[in-house]
Scaffold this motif. Structure first.
Motif, PDB file in Angstrom:
ATOM      1  N   TYR A 186      -3.642   5.825  -1.053  1.00 46.95           N
ATOM      2  CA  TYR A 186      -4.492   5.735  -0.637  1.00 46.95           C
ATOM      3  C   TYR A 186      -4.794   4.126  -0.647  1.00 46.95           C
ATOM      4  CZ  TYR A 186      -3.919  10.442   0.453  1.00 46.95           C
ATOM      5  OH  TYR A 186      -3.073  11.578   0.274  1.00 46.95           O
ATOM      6  N   ARG A 187      -4.752   2.748  -0.140  1.00 55.61           N
ATOM      7  CA  ARG A 187      -5.887   2.209  -0.448  1.00 55.61           C
ATOM      8  C   ARG A 187      -6.431   1.240   1.590  1.00 55.61           C
ATOM      9  NH1 ARG A 187      -2.423  -1.837  -4.537  1.00 55.61           N
ATOM     10  NH2 ARG A 187      -1.840   0.433  -5.825  1.00 55.61           N
ATOM     11  N   ASN A 188      -8.241   1.520   1.565  1.00 52.28           N
ATOM     12  CA  ASN A 188      -8.584   0.511   3.023  1.00 52.28           C
ATOM     13  C   ASN A 188      -7.619  -0.809   3.004  1.00 52.28           C
ATOM     14  OD1 ASN A 188      -9.717   0.791   5.213  1.00 52.28           O
ATOM     15  ND2 ASN A 188     -12.263   0.504   3.391  1.00 52.28           N
ATOM     16  N   GLU A 189      -6.709  -0.237   3.898  1.00 53.78           N
ATOM     17  CA  GLU A 189      -6.056  -1.871   4.543  1.00 53.78           C
ATOM     18  C   GLU A 189      -5.590  -1.327   5.369  1.00 53.78           C
ATOM     19  OE1 GLU A 189      -2.195  -3.146   2.292  1.00 53.78           O
ATOM     20  OE2 GLU A 189      -3.825  -2.943  -0.184  1.00 53.78           O
ATOM     21  N   ALA A 190      -5.472  -2.524   6.630  1.00 57.05           N
ATOM     22  CA  ALA A 190      -5.355  -2.476   7.872  1.00 57.05           C
ATOM     23  C   ALA A 190      -3.318  -2.104   7.657  1.00 57.05           C
ATOM     24  CB  ALA A 190      -4.861  -4.165   8.472  1.00 57.05           C
ATOM     25  N   ILE A 191      -2.948  -1.164   8.680  1.00 57.47           N
ATOM     26  CA  ILE A 191      -1.379  -0.793   8.596  1.00 57.47           C
ATOM     27  C   ILE A 191      -0.695  -1.704   9.487  1.00 57.47           C
ATOM     28  CG2 ILE A 191      -0.381   0.645   9.725  1.00 57.47           C
ATOM     29  CD1 ILE A 191      -2.633   3.221   9.085  1.00 57.47           C
ATOM     30  N   SER A 192       0.424  -2.292   8.774  1.00 51.79           N
ATOM     31  CA  SER A 192       1.283  -3.326   9.260  1.00 51.79           C
ATOM     32  C   SER A 192       2.819  -2.867   8.515  1.00 51.79           C
ATOM     33  CB  SER A 192       0.365  -4.889   8.847  1.00 51.79           C
ATOM     34  OG  SER A 192       1.471  -4.614   7.834  1.00 51.79           O
ATOM     35  N   ALA A 193       3.214  -3.795   9.515  1.00 52.41           N
ATOM     36  CA  ALA A 193       4.679  -3.440   9.209  1.00 52.41           C
ATOM     37  C   ALA A 193       4.817  -3.682   7.984  1.00 52.41           C
ATOM     38  CB  ALA A 193       5.663  -5.022   9.566  1.00 52.41           C
ATOM     39  N   ARG A 194       4.737  -4.278   7.116  1.00 50.20           N
ATOM     40  CA  ARG A 194       4.630  -4.327   5.072  1.00 50.20           C
ATOM     41  C   ARG A 194       3.608  -3.702   4.655  1.00 50.20           C
ATOM     42  NH1 ARG A 194       3.319 -10.198   2.531  1.00 50.20           N
ATOM     43  NH2 ARG A 194       3.748  -9.440   0.811  1.00 50.20           N
ATOM     44  N   SER A 195       2.421  -3.140   4.953  1.00 53.04           N
ATOM     45  CA  SER A 195       1.115  -2.310   4.532  1.00 53.04           C
ATOM     46  C   SER A 195       0.619  -0.720   4.968  1.00 53.04           C
ATOM     47  CB  SER A 195       0.377  -3.396   3.778  1.00 53.04           C
ATOM     48  OG  SER A 195      -0.593  -3.627   4.943  1.00 53.04           O
ATOM     49  N   HIS A 196       0.332  -0.008   4.037  1.00 52.51           N
ATOM     50  CA  HIS A 196      -0.212   0.876   5.110  1.00 52.51           C
ATOM     51  C   HIS A 196      -1.214   1.704   3.709  1.00 52.51           C
ATOM     52  CE1 HIS A 196      -0.385   4.253   7.760  1.00 52.51           C
ATOM     53  NE2 HIS A 196       0.900   4.270   8.020  1.00 52.51           N
ATOM     54  N   MET A 197      -2.344   2.186   5.169  1.00 55.51           N
ATOM     55  CA  MET A 197      -3.391   3.088   3.662  1.00 55.51           C
ATOM     56  C   MET A 197      -3.178   4.112   3.537  1.00 55.51           C
ATOM     57  SD  MET A 197      -3.577   6.034   6.083  1.00 55.51           S
ATOM     58  CE  MET A 197      -5.274   6.400   5.360  1.00 55.51           C
ATOM     59  N   MET A 198      -1.601   4.473   3.111  1.00 51.87           N
ATOM     60  CA  MET A 198      -1.576   5.373   2.848  1.00 51.87           C
ATOM     61  C   MET A 198      -0.056   5.800   2.020  1.00 51.87           C
ATOM     62  SD  MET A 198       1.018   8.641   2.233  1.00 51.87           S
ATOM     63  CE  MET A 198       1.044   9.114   3.740  1.00 51.87           C
ATOM     64  N   PHE A 199       0.627   4.608   0.242  1.00 53.05           N
ATOM     65  CA  PHE A 199       2.273   5.049   0.180  1.00 53.05           C
ATOM     66  C   PHE A 199       1.747   6.400  -1.073  1.00 53.05           C
ATOM     67  CE2 PHE A 199       1.540   1.766  -2.674  1.00 53.05           C
ATOM     68  CZ  PHE A 199      -0.014   1.364  -2.422  1.00 53.05           C
ATOM     69  N   HIS A 200       3.541   5.813  -1.377  1.00 50.35           N
ATOM     70  CA  HIS A 200       3.350   6.584  -2.444  1.00 50.35           C
ATOM     71  C   HIS A 200       4.323   5.535  -3.081  1.00 50.35           C
ATOM     72  CE1 HIS A 200       4.569   9.146   0.776  1.00 50.35           C
ATOM     73  NE2 HIS A 200       4.653  10.089   0.469  1.00 50.35           N
ATOM     74  N   GLN A 201       3.700   5.969  -4.598  1.00 49.84           N
ATOM     75  CA  GLN A 201       4.428   5.701  -6.271  1.00 49.84           C
ATOM     76  C   GLN A 201       4.972   6.520  -7.105  1.00 49.84           C
ATOM     77  OE1 GLN A 201       0.908   3.464  -7.500  1.00 49.84           O
ATOM     78  NE2 GLN A 201       1.479   1.703  -6.369  1.00 49.84           N
ATOM     79  N   ILE A 202       5.608   6.267  -7.547  1.00 48.47           N
ATOM     80  CA  ILE A 202       6.512   6.231  -9.258  1.00 48.47           C
ATOM     81  C   ILE A 202       5.867   5.813 -10.454  1.00 48.47           C
ATOM     82  CG2 ILE A 202       7.790   7.386 -10.344  1.00 48.47           C
ATOM     83  CD1 ILE A 202       9.450   7.932  -7.609  1.00 48.47           C
ATOM     84  N   GLU A 203       5.326   6.592 -10.666  1.00 46.58           N
ATOM     85  CA  GLU A 203       4.806   5.579 -12.266  1.00 46.58           C
ATOM     86  C   GLU A 203       5.294   6.392 -13.442  1.00 46.58           C
ATOM     87  OE1 GLU A 203       1.698   4.725 -12.027  1.00 46.58           O
ATOM     88  OE2 GLU A 203       1.069   3.753 -13.572  1.00 46.58           O
ATOM     89  N   GLY A 204       5.556   4.538 -14.341  1.00 42.88           N
ATOM     90  CA  GLY A 204       6.677   5.910 -15.333  1.00 42.88           C
ATOM     91  C   GLY A 204       5.465   5.493 -16.319  1.00 42.88           C
TER      92      GLY A 204
END
Ligand code: PHE
Length: 333
Positions: A186-204
């Motif tokens: 989660y990140r406190n960012e404005a929602i737009s075509a390229r970013s979101h306040m919630m997204f998914h990552q995969i860590e290795g």
């Protein structure tokens, strides 16, 4: 008498045939009516016998009509309408979400080279999300990530990256370590075509004796080729507090496709992950000796990768629940 035989042997396939039969015998211009008319001109001495036969015919016909009608109404009627050759009703099948499909493909690729799964909480404390990752309090790099705070002093946050799982795993396990950690961030960012306040990552995370930057690079080329097929990637020098040296990985999606990847602004390169050699300070924080062990870590954005795989133009589509979008992934795993 001939008519009585006809009446008694009559059978019908359906209600319409019964009705035709009724009209023929019992209708206003039917056979019985004709017979009653004829009755008037029958000589008196034959009237009795003639009358009996006509009555018998009338009763037989009436009975026949009633019994046949009964058999075609009610239960018998619905039975005849049951068409067993009709195709069944189709049950709509759902589809997997593109984020899940992409996640599973990535997990599959890394599991082939020995990575296993591990996860951690989405609500995280300061230590695992920041401090242990070489981001002490007041470190300016904390501003790189716009954090959602649940509590402050001591901080409880919505994790800003899956790197927190590195710490949790290394606290519990000794090298060799080879883990993959998918999850929401989660990140406190404005929602737009390229970013979101919630997204998914995969860590290795890979920690062992003599792990080098060459191992990292080779692992990444293996991964991108397995996922995208023959593809061009580039490593750009970058900075993360928990890796040294650090890099960002871009994939070239090819201008010749002319697909509308709004987020790339036409450069043809799309950033899909951050990576680097695990900083010795991080290893010290979890009691792993950096003189004995080295390793690399990477964190990739699943949304970004799915944009490339499925030529999706807007990151907001993932969370809008638009059935027209979701349906397109039917049959994909
Ligand atoms: N955690 C970083 C991010 O969210 C990505 C990263 C992971 C970088 C691991 C280096 C190593 O941007």
């Amino acid at each position: 008498k001939k008519y009585i035989e006809e009446v008694e042997s009559f059978t019908a396939q359906n209600a319409a045939e019964v009705e035709a039969f009724r009209i023929k015998f019992l209708g206003k211009k039917g056979i019985l009516n004709d017979l009653f008319v004829e009755f008037k001109s029958v000589p008196n001495e034959q009237k009795k016998e003639f009358g009996q036969v006509v009555n018998e015919l009338k009763n037989a016909a009436t009975e026949k009509v009633n019994s046949l009608n009964e058999s075609f109404s009610g239960k018998a009627e619905t039975k005849s309408e049951l068409d067993l050759t009709r195709p069944g009703e189709i049950t709509e099948l759902g589809s997997r979400h593109p984020i899940n499909i992409t996640k599973n493909r990535i997990i599959d690729i890394f599991s082939r080279i020995g990575f296993s799964l591990s996860d951690g909480p989405e609500i995280e404390d300061d230590w695992h999300n920041f401090t242990a990752l070489n981001l002490p309090e007041h470190h300016p790099a904390r501003d790189m990530q716009d954090t959602f705070f649940i509590e402050q002093n001591p901080d409880v946050v919505l994790r800003t990256h899956t790197s927190s799982v590195q710490i949790r795993y290394m606290e519990q396990n000794q090298p060799p370590i080879r883990i993959l950690s998918p999850g929401r961030v989660y990140r406190n960012e404005a929602i737009s075509a390229r970013s979101h306040m919630m997204f998914h990552q995969i860590e290795g995370l890979y920690i062992d004796k003599n792990v080098s930057f060459a191992d990292l690079k080779q692992t990444l080329s293996y991964f991108t080729e397995a996922l995208f097929g023959k593809s061009k990637i580039r490593l750009r020098p970058s900075y993360f507090p928990f890796t040294e040296p650090s890099a960002e990985v871009d994939v070239y999606w090819g201008l010749e496709t002319e697909t509308d990847y709004r987020m790339t602004k036409g450069t043809g390169w799309l950033e899909i992950m951050g990576c680097g050699m695990v900083d010795p300070n991080v290893l010290k924080n979890v009691n792993i000796d950096p003189e004995e062990y080295t390793g690399f870590a990477f964190g990739m954005g699943i949304e970004r990768i799915a944009l490339l795989l499925y030529q999706i133009g807007d990151i907001r589509l993932y969370t809008e629940n638009d059935i027209r979008f979701l349906e397109q992934f039917k049959g994909e795993f």
